[in-house]
Design a protein around this motif. Structure first.
Motif, PDB file in Angstrom:
ATOM      1  N   PRO A  79       0.814  -1.231   0.000  1.00 18.86           N
ATOM      2  CA  PRO A  79       0.000   0.000   0.000  1.00 18.86           C
ATOM      3  C   PRO A  79       0.839   1.269   0.000  1.00 18.86           C
ATOM      4  O   PRO A  79       0.363   2.322  -0.440  1.00 18.86           O
ATOM      5  CB  PRO A  79      -0.831  -0.124   1.284  1.00 18.86           C
ATOM      6  N   GLU A  80       2.085   1.185   0.484  1.00 12.06           N
ATOM      7  CA  GLU A  80       2.947   2.365   0.462  1.00 12.06           C
ATOM      8  C   GLU A  80       3.169   2.810  -0.988  1.00 12.06           C
ATOM      9  O   GLU A  80       3.499   2.018  -1.844  1.00 12.06           O
ATOM     10  CB  GLU A  80       4.296   2.050   1.104  1.00 12.06           C
ATOM     11  N   GLY A  81       2.941   4.072  -1.225  1.00  8.06           N
ATOM     12  CA  GLY A  81       3.154   4.609  -2.564  1.00  8.06           C
ATOM     13  C   GLY A  81       1.954   4.550  -3.468  1.00  8.06           C
ATOM     14  O   GLY A  81       1.937   5.193  -4.516  1.00  8.06           O
ATOM     15  N   LEU A  82       0.925   3.757  -3.116  1.00 10.61           N
ATOM     16  CA  LEU A  82      -0.298   3.713  -3.923  1.00 10.61           C
ATOM     17  C   LEU A  82      -1.214   4.862  -3.511  1.00 10.61           C
ATOM     18  O   LEU A  82      -1.225   5.291  -2.357  1.00 10.61           O
ATOM     19  CB  LEU A  82      -1.022   2.377  -3.735  1.00 10.61           C
ATOM     20  N   GLU A  83      -2.000   5.313  -4.456  1.00  9.27           N
ATOM     21  CA  GLU A  83      -2.863   6.457  -4.204  1.00  9.27           C
ATOM     22  C   GLU A  83      -4.021   6.078  -3.292  1.00  9.27           C
ATOM     23  O   GLU A  83      -4.725   5.099  -3.519  1.00  9.27           O
ATOM     24  CB  GLU A  83      -3.413   6.995  -5.532  1.00  9.27           C
ATOM     25  N   SER A  84      -4.224   6.863  -2.266  1.00 14.22           N
ATOM     26  CA  SER A  84      -5.322   6.644  -1.337  1.00 14.22           C
ATOM     27  C   SER A  84      -6.623   7.176  -1.919  1.00 14.22           C
ATOM     28  O   SER A  84      -6.653   8.223  -2.574  1.00 14.22           O
ATOM     29  CB  SER A  84      -5.030   7.346  -0.015  1.00 14.22           C
ATOM     30  N   SER A  85      -7.715   6.446  -1.663  1.00 18.70           N
ATOM     31  CA  SER A  85      -9.023   6.913  -2.126  1.00 18.70           C
ATOM     32  C   SER A  85      -9.352   8.273  -1.517  1.00 18.70           C
ATOM     33  O   SER A  85      -9.951   9.134  -2.178  1.00 18.70           O
ATOM     34  CB  SER A  85     -10.109   5.896  -1.753  1.00 18.70           C
ATOM     35  N   ALA A  86      -8.957   8.506  -0.276  1.00 15.66           N
ATOM     36  CA  ALA A  86      -9.240   9.789   0.361  1.00 15.66           C
ATOM     37  C   ALA A  86      -8.543  10.929  -0.371  1.00 15.66           C
ATOM     38  O   ALA A  86      -9.128  12.006  -0.581  1.00 15.66           O
ATOM     39  CB  ALA A  86      -8.808   9.745   1.826  1.00 15.66           C
ATOM     40  N   ASP A  87      -7.289  10.706  -0.773  1.00 23.11           N
ATOM     41  CA  ASP A  87      -6.562  11.743  -1.515  1.00 23.11           C
ATOM     42  C   ASP A  87      -7.204  11.980  -2.882  1.00 23.11           C
ATOM     43  O   ASP A  87      -7.308  13.126  -3.349  1.00 23.11           O
ATOM     44  CB  ASP A  87      -5.103  11.332  -1.696  1.00 23.11           C
ATOM     45  N   LEU A  88      -7.616  10.904  -3.533  1.00 26.05           N
ATOM     46  CA  LEU A  88      -8.242  11.025  -4.844  1.00 26.05           C
ATOM     47  C   LEU A  88      -9.536  11.827  -4.764  1.00 26.05           C
ATOM     48  O   LEU A  88      -9.756  12.764  -5.546  1.00 26.05           O
ATOM     49  CB  LEU A  88      -8.527   9.634  -5.417  1.00 26.05           C
ATOM     50  N   PHE A  89     -10.398  11.486  -3.809  1.00 25.15           N
ATOM     51  CA  PHE A  89     -11.693  12.168  -3.700  1.00 25.15           C
ATOM     52  C   PHE A  89     -11.521  13.650  -3.405  1.00 25.15           C
ATOM     53  O   PHE A  89     -12.319  14.478  -3.864  1.00 25.15           O
ATOM     54  CB  PHE A  89     -12.536  11.520  -2.604  1.00 25.15           C
ATOM     55  N   SER A  90     -10.494  13.987  -2.658  1.00 22.15           N
ATOM     56  CA  SER A  90     -10.306  15.387  -2.282  1.00 22.15           C
ATOM     57  C   SER A  90      -9.926  16.263  -3.467  1.00 22.15           C
ATOM     58  O   SER A  90     -10.057  17.486  -3.403  1.00 22.15           O
ATOM     59  CB  SER A  90      -9.237  15.499  -1.188  1.00 22.15           C
ATOM     60  N   ARG A  91      -9.466  15.646  -4.562  1.00 23.83           N
ATOM     61  CA  ARG A  91      -9.016  16.419  -5.722  1.00 23.83           C
ATOM     62  C   ARG A  91     -10.116  16.677  -6.742  1.00 23.83           C
ATOM     63  O   ARG A  91      -9.913  17.461  -7.665  1.00 23.83           O
ATOM     64  CB  ARG A  91      -7.864  15.685  -6.431  1.00 23.83           C
ATOM     65  N   TYR A  92     -11.266  16.012  -6.617  1.00 24.90           N
ATOM     66  CA  TYR A  92     -12.290  16.108  -7.660  1.00 24.90           C
ATOM     67  C   TYR A  92     -13.522  16.851  -7.157  1.00 24.90           C
ATOM     68  O   TYR A  92     -13.999  16.615  -6.040  1.00 24.90           O
ATOM     69  CB  TYR A  92     -12.694  14.717  -8.144  1.00 24.90           C
ATOM     70  N   ASP A  93     -14.011  17.753  -7.995  1.00 27.44           N
ATOM     71  CA  ASP A  93     -15.237  18.491  -7.706  1.00 27.44           C
ATOM     72  C   ASP A  93     -16.401  17.721  -8.347  1.00 27.44           C
ATOM     73  O   ASP A  93     -16.843  18.039  -9.454  1.00 27.44           O
ATOM     74  CB  ASP A  93     -15.151  19.913  -8.263  1.00 27.44           C
ATOM     75  N   HIS A  94     -16.857  16.699  -7.660  1.00 28.34           N
ATOM     76  CA  HIS A  94     -17.917  15.837  -8.174  1.00 28.34           C
ATOM     77  C   HIS A  94     -18.756  15.399  -6.977  1.00 28.34           C
ATOM     78  O   HIS A  94     -18.208  15.121  -5.900  1.00 28.34           O
ATOM     79  CB  HIS A  94     -17.322  14.621  -8.886  1.00 28.34           C
ATOM     80  N   PRO A  95     -20.087  15.329  -7.122  1.00 28.58           N
ATOM     81  CA  PRO A  95     -20.929  14.949  -5.978  1.00 28.58           C
ATOM     82  C   PRO A  95     -20.529  13.616  -5.357  1.00 28.58           C
ATOM     83  O   PRO A  95     -20.521  13.476  -4.124  1.00 28.58           O
ATOM     84  CB  PRO A  95     -22.331  14.882  -6.584  1.00 28.58           C
ATOM     85  N   ALA A  96     -20.180  12.632  -6.183  1.00 29.79           N
ATOM     86  CA  ALA A  96     -19.787  11.327  -5.645  1.00 29.79           C
ATOM     87  C   ALA A  96     -18.489  11.439  -4.860  1.00 29.79           C
ATOM     88  O   ALA A  96     -18.344  10.850  -3.777  1.00 29.79           O
ATOM     89  CB  ALA A  96     -19.644  10.310  -6.780  1.00 29.79           C
ATOM     90  N   ALA A  97     -17.525  12.199  -5.405  1.00 28.76           N
ATOM     91  CA  ALA A  97     -16.249  12.364  -4.713  1.00 28.76           C
ATOM     92  C   ALA A  97     -16.447  13.069  -3.374  1.00 28.76           C
ATOM     93  O   ALA A  97     -15.859  12.677  -2.358  1.00 28.76           O
ATOM     94  CB  ALA A  97     -15.278  13.147  -5.594  1.00 28.76           C
TER      95      ALA A  97
END
Length: 298
Positions: free
Chosen positions: A140-158
């Motif tokens: 898991p080290e170095g893989l993108e976290s879902s929390a980090d991904l969601f924080s970057r997108y302006d989308h209702p689901a994110a």
């Protein structure tokens, strides 16, 4: 990127744990509520986990000589659940044998079942012991976290999942939440861990695994057909679910899901998963068939 200890519980994880504290309303009945969900209906993993807890309550009070933990469940999702209605869990005590117990749980809203599930419990016993080894994948080290991904997108689901996600999910092949180009694979691997420590018994950890897994079980079907969760016209719903716990599990430690989708047909897809702990022990095997449709012109 370094991966620290799971740390203090997130508000989202605390909400899930509260959800599993059902109210005992009768000898074989419990009542529970629901968390909000983007779909507008009860999340399938929630009612699976609650049904498991309801069934276990009737095993722990059965006067058996030793603790019995769930080792398998087989359930059918019958109707969409309503978020603003309580759920009644009615448990049938099917059998208490020398080593195993079986319970059938109906999750009911407005007098009709939304889930019917059979759970088998077993006391701890010695026996033959072997398991397949996990594949070699990045940690898991170095893989993108879902929390980090969601924080970057302006989308209702994110926005929704950034606020309510109780688990950190890290896909080895890249996220399936947003388009990433063409990669028609029917398999994927991901790491998952609760967003915070869970100081609880083994029953709760097994229930939390049931809760968490429902959100990723059909992803290999989508990946095979180059779909993502935000694809226009996509409609997905769980139809049935089976899981087997082979060994003790802790959801606040990293778990590796090795997944595949051997078939999709007739608007349905089958997802399979083997779940390993960080030491490489196989802790669970899962299978789920779901409705997967793409409405043209959406």
């Amino acid at each position: 990127m370094t991966v620290a200890d799971a740390g203090e519980q997130s508000e989202a994880l605390t909400s899930v744990l509260e959800l599993l504290r059902l109210e005992r309303t009768g000898h074989d009945t419990c009542s529970g509520t629901s968390l909000e969900h983007l779909s507008g209906r009860v999340y399938g993993g929630q009612v699976l986990a609650q049904s498991l807890i309801a069934a276990a309550a009737t095993v722990s009070d059965a006067g058996l000589p030793a603790e019995r933990l769930p080792h398998s469940v087989h359930g059918y999702f019958l109707r969409p659940g309503k978020l603003d209605r309580p759920i009644t869990f009615e448990v049938e005590r099917m059998r208490d044998g020398g080593s195993f117990s079986a319970r059938r749980t109906h999750a009911i809203q407005d007098g009709r079942p939304i889930l019917s599930m059979i759970t088998s419990f077993q006391e701890r016993q010695p026996g033959l012991d072997h398991a397949e080894d996990p594949p070699e994948v990045p940690g898991p080290e170095g893989l993108e976290s879902s929390a980090d991904l969601f924080s970057r997108y302006d989308h209702p689901a994110a926005s929704f999942y950034a606020r309510t996600g109780a688990f950190d999910i890290r896909h080895v092949e890249g996220s399936i939440y947003v388009p990433r180009g063409h990669s028609p694979l029917s398999r994927q691997a991901l790491w998952m861990r609760s967003r915070g420590r869970v100081e609880a018994d083994q029953l709760t950890h097994r229930a939390l695994l049931a809760y968490a897994c429902d959100q990723v079980m059909l992803e290999p079907v989508l990946r095979r057909h180059e779909l993502v969760w935000t694809s226009p016209g996509l409609s997905v719903a769980s139809l049935d679910h089976a899981m087997w716990w082979h060994r003790d599990v802790r959801v606040d430690e990293w778990l590796l899901y090795v997944q595949d989708a051997p078939s999709a047909q007739g608007g349905r897809g089958l997802g399979l998963a083997k779940v390993y702990d960080r030491a490489g022990a196989l802790v669970a095997t899962l299978a789920q068939e779901g409705m997967v449709r793409v409405h043209e012109g959406s």
